[in-house]
Design an enzyme around this catalytic site. Structure first.
Site, PDB file in Angstrom:
ATOM      1  N   ASP A   1      -3.820  97.384   3.719  1.00  0.00           N
ATOM      2  CA  ASP A   1      -2.882  97.394   2.593  1.00  0.00           C
ATOM      3  C   ASP A   1      -3.660  97.382   1.294  1.00  0.00           C
ATOM      4  O   ASP A   1      -4.789  96.919   1.233  1.00  0.00           O
ATOM      5  CB  ASP A   1      -2.001  96.132   2.613  1.00  0.00           C
TER       6      ASP A   1
ATOM      7  N   ASP B   1      -2.231  88.036 -10.465  1.00  0.00           N
ATOM      8  CA  ASP B   1      -1.539  88.043 -11.769  1.00  0.00           C
ATOM      9  C   ASP B   1      -0.602  89.243 -11.870  1.00  0.00           C
ATOM     10  O   ASP B   1       0.472  89.164 -12.463  1.00  0.00           O
ATOM     11  CB  ASP B   1      -2.487  87.943 -12.975  1.00  0.00           C
TER      12      ASP B   1
ATOM     13  N   GLU C   1       2.368  89.192 -20.849  1.00  0.00           N
ATOM     14  CA  GLU C   1       0.944  89.349 -21.157  1.00  0.00           C
ATOM     15  C   GLU C   1       0.368  90.581 -20.456  1.00  0.00           C
ATOM     16  O   GLU C   1      -0.549  91.214 -20.964  1.00  0.00           O
ATOM     17  CB  GLU C   1       0.181  88.104 -20.689  1.00  0.00           C
ATOM     18  N   GLU C   2       0.940  90.929 -19.312  1.00  0.00           N
ATOM     19  CA  GLU C   2       0.378  92.022 -18.517  1.00  0.00           C
ATOM     20  C   GLU C   2       0.868  93.408 -18.930  1.00  0.00           C
ATOM     21  O   GLU C   2       0.448  94.401 -18.351  1.00  0.00           O
ATOM     22  CB  GLU C   2       0.684  91.806 -17.029  1.00  0.00           C
TER      23      GLU C   2
ATOM     24  N   ASP D   1       3.884  84.547 -19.725  1.00  0.00           N
ATOM     25  CA  ASP D   1       2.534  84.722 -19.192  1.00  0.00           C
ATOM     26  C   ASP D   1       2.685  84.469 -17.688  1.00  0.00           C
ATOM     27  O   ASP D   1       2.805  83.316 -17.262  1.00  0.00           O
ATOM     28  CB  ASP D   1       1.594  83.693 -19.841  1.00  0.00           C
TER      29      ASP D   1
ATOM     30  N   LEU E   1       0.809  84.658 -15.047  1.00  0.00           N
ATOM     31  CA  LEU E   1      -0.219  83.876 -14.364  1.00  0.00           C
ATOM     32  C   LEU E   1      -1.221  83.397 -15.404  1.00  0.00           C
ATOM     33  O   LEU E   1      -1.970  84.208 -15.956  1.00  0.00           O
ATOM     34  CB  LEU E   1      -0.910  84.753 -13.306  1.00  0.00           C
ATOM     35  N   ASP E   2      -1.165  82.130 -15.703  1.00  0.00           N
ATOM     36  CA  ASP E   2      -2.058  81.566 -16.715  1.00  0.00           C
ATOM     37  C   ASP E   2      -3.243  80.890 -16.025  1.00  0.00           C
ATOM     38  O   ASP E   2      -3.053  80.100 -15.099  1.00  0.00           O
ATOM     39  CB  ASP E   2      -1.296  80.547 -17.558  1.00  0.00           C
TER      40      ASP E   2
ATOM     41  N   GLU F   1       2.306  81.870 -24.847  1.00  0.00           N
ATOM     42  CA  GLU F   1       1.465  80.728 -24.470  1.00  0.00           C
ATOM     43  C   GLU F   1       1.719  79.576 -25.444  1.00  0.00           C
ATOM     44  O   GLU F   1       2.161  78.497 -25.058  1.00  0.00           O
ATOM     45  CB  GLU F   1      -0.022  81.128 -24.450  1.00  0.00           C
TER      46      GLU F   1
END
Ligand code: AHG
Ligand code: MN
Ligand code: MN
Length: 333
Positions: A63, A69, A92-93, A115, A117-118, A273
């Site tokens: 896969d 994130d 954020e991404e 955000d 994944l911080d 954030e």
């Protein structure tokens, strides 16, 4: 034995206390809770299923490997999109704002900045990470939603919070009426109220800053760090703002991310954030300012991804830091 209150029950109960609320925010908050559980599931098995690694490479089953994130971002977007209560997302991404198509042709009332994944540098080494979110109301329902719709001061935010994927998983949030913390009970798959009405201590024994950048900080920051060290405060820096601020919330202390030569405006992002974490900390009795001594919640954003400096934590310590800046700064404040 005292009765357990789940996140859903708590949200519903609060809705009943405020009959003027339409229930739409409640359902959005519940959806965030569901997204948090799904992200949590992946964070927990990250070491097992080789979800880590370089985005786009293949894992052992053939896969495509997806970085956590990106996974968190996609899950959050998909759940928020299905909720029907969120008109647009800033993440954020994603460089551009994400427009969410209407569900059942009904106009949504809210905007979410997040955000997903911080602390992403912590993922590959099994150290705490988080998710941060801030919910805004659409100010003018007759206007098309654009990135500009997000450029509201923090004081306009109607709910904010974070999820900490730590030794246990916690969701901490506020709707402007204090702060409550919920711990995920994996045996029943529910967030349960574990920390009602959180209050930050007036002071604490911790300071949290990337002291590796000491020589890159302005002189007033260096003086303040020296002062913390003179007081024998303990330095803690996890590299995930969620985790570091979470400690301050319960044990008291101060978290700083000032300007450096590399990041003259600070590194952390205002909308997803600094503002949400400031709302939580202020609602718990703490303070949050930038190094220009402006209250974070009153800064007018001009860009959805704009950066900010931040000094956040126990009220007495933030005030003291403010005095240091006034005393030693070489700039106008
Ligand atoms: P993200 O993982 O979302 O990019 O955020 C990381 C942020 C913040 O959580 C943390 O406090 C800070 O960056 C760490 O930065 P340094 O490594 O420069 O200290
Ligand atoms: Mn972050
Ligand atoms: Mn992130």
């Amino acid at each position: 034995m005292s009765k357990i209150t789940t996140l859903d029950e708590f949200i519903l109960h609060n809705e009943n206390l405020h009959p003027e609320s339409t229930g739409k925010l409640s359902s959005l908050l519940r959806d965030i809770g569901v997204a948090a559980k799904i992200v949590n599931r992946e964070v927990n098995k990250a070491g097992l299923v080789n979800i880590l690694g370089i985005e786009g490479s293949e894992n052992f089953t053939g896969d495509m490997v997806q970085k956590l994130d990106i996974f968190a971002n996609e899950k959050m977007i998909s759940l928020l999109s299905n909720s029907g209560e969120c008109a647009a997302i800033v993440s954020e991404e994603n460089e551009e704002m994400i427009s969410v198509p209407k569900v059942k042709n009904i106009n949504a009332n809210y905007l979410v900045a997040m955000d997903p994944l911080d602390g992403s540098s912590n993922i590959d080494v099994n150290v705490s990470v988080g998710t941060i979110f801030g919910i805004y109301k659409i100010q003018d329902e007759n206007k098309e939603v654009t990135a500009e719709s997000f450029l509201q001061k923090g004081v306009e935010v109607i709910a904010a919070g974070y999820v900490l994927y730590g030794t246990s998983t916690m969701l901490v949030y506020t709707t402007g009426n204090g702060v409550n913390g919920f711990t995920l009970d994996p045996s029943i798959g529910e967030f349960c109220l574990s920390h009602p009405n959180i209050k930050i201590p007036d002071r604490g024994n911790y300071y949290s800053v990337n002291q590796g950048y000491y020589l890159k900080f302005d002189v007033e920051m260096r003086r303040y760090i020296d002062y913390c060290s003179d007081l024998n405060l303990r330095l803690r820096y996890i590299g995930s703002m969620v985790s570091d601020v979470h400690r301050m919330l319960f044990q008291g202390g101060i978290f700083l991310y000032p300007n450096t030569r590399k990041y003259p405006q600070g590194k952390l992002r205002l909308l997803y954030e600094c503002v949400p974490m400031s709302m939580v900390v202020e609602q718990a009795g703490g303070h949050a300012i930038n190094t220009k001594l402006e209250r974070i919640m009153e800064v007018q954003p001009v860009n959805i991804h704009q950066r900010s400096t931040i000094v956040i934590g126990s009220p007495a310590m933030v005030k003291e830091m403010q005095e240091f800046i006034k005393k030693y700064t070489q700039h106008e404040v």
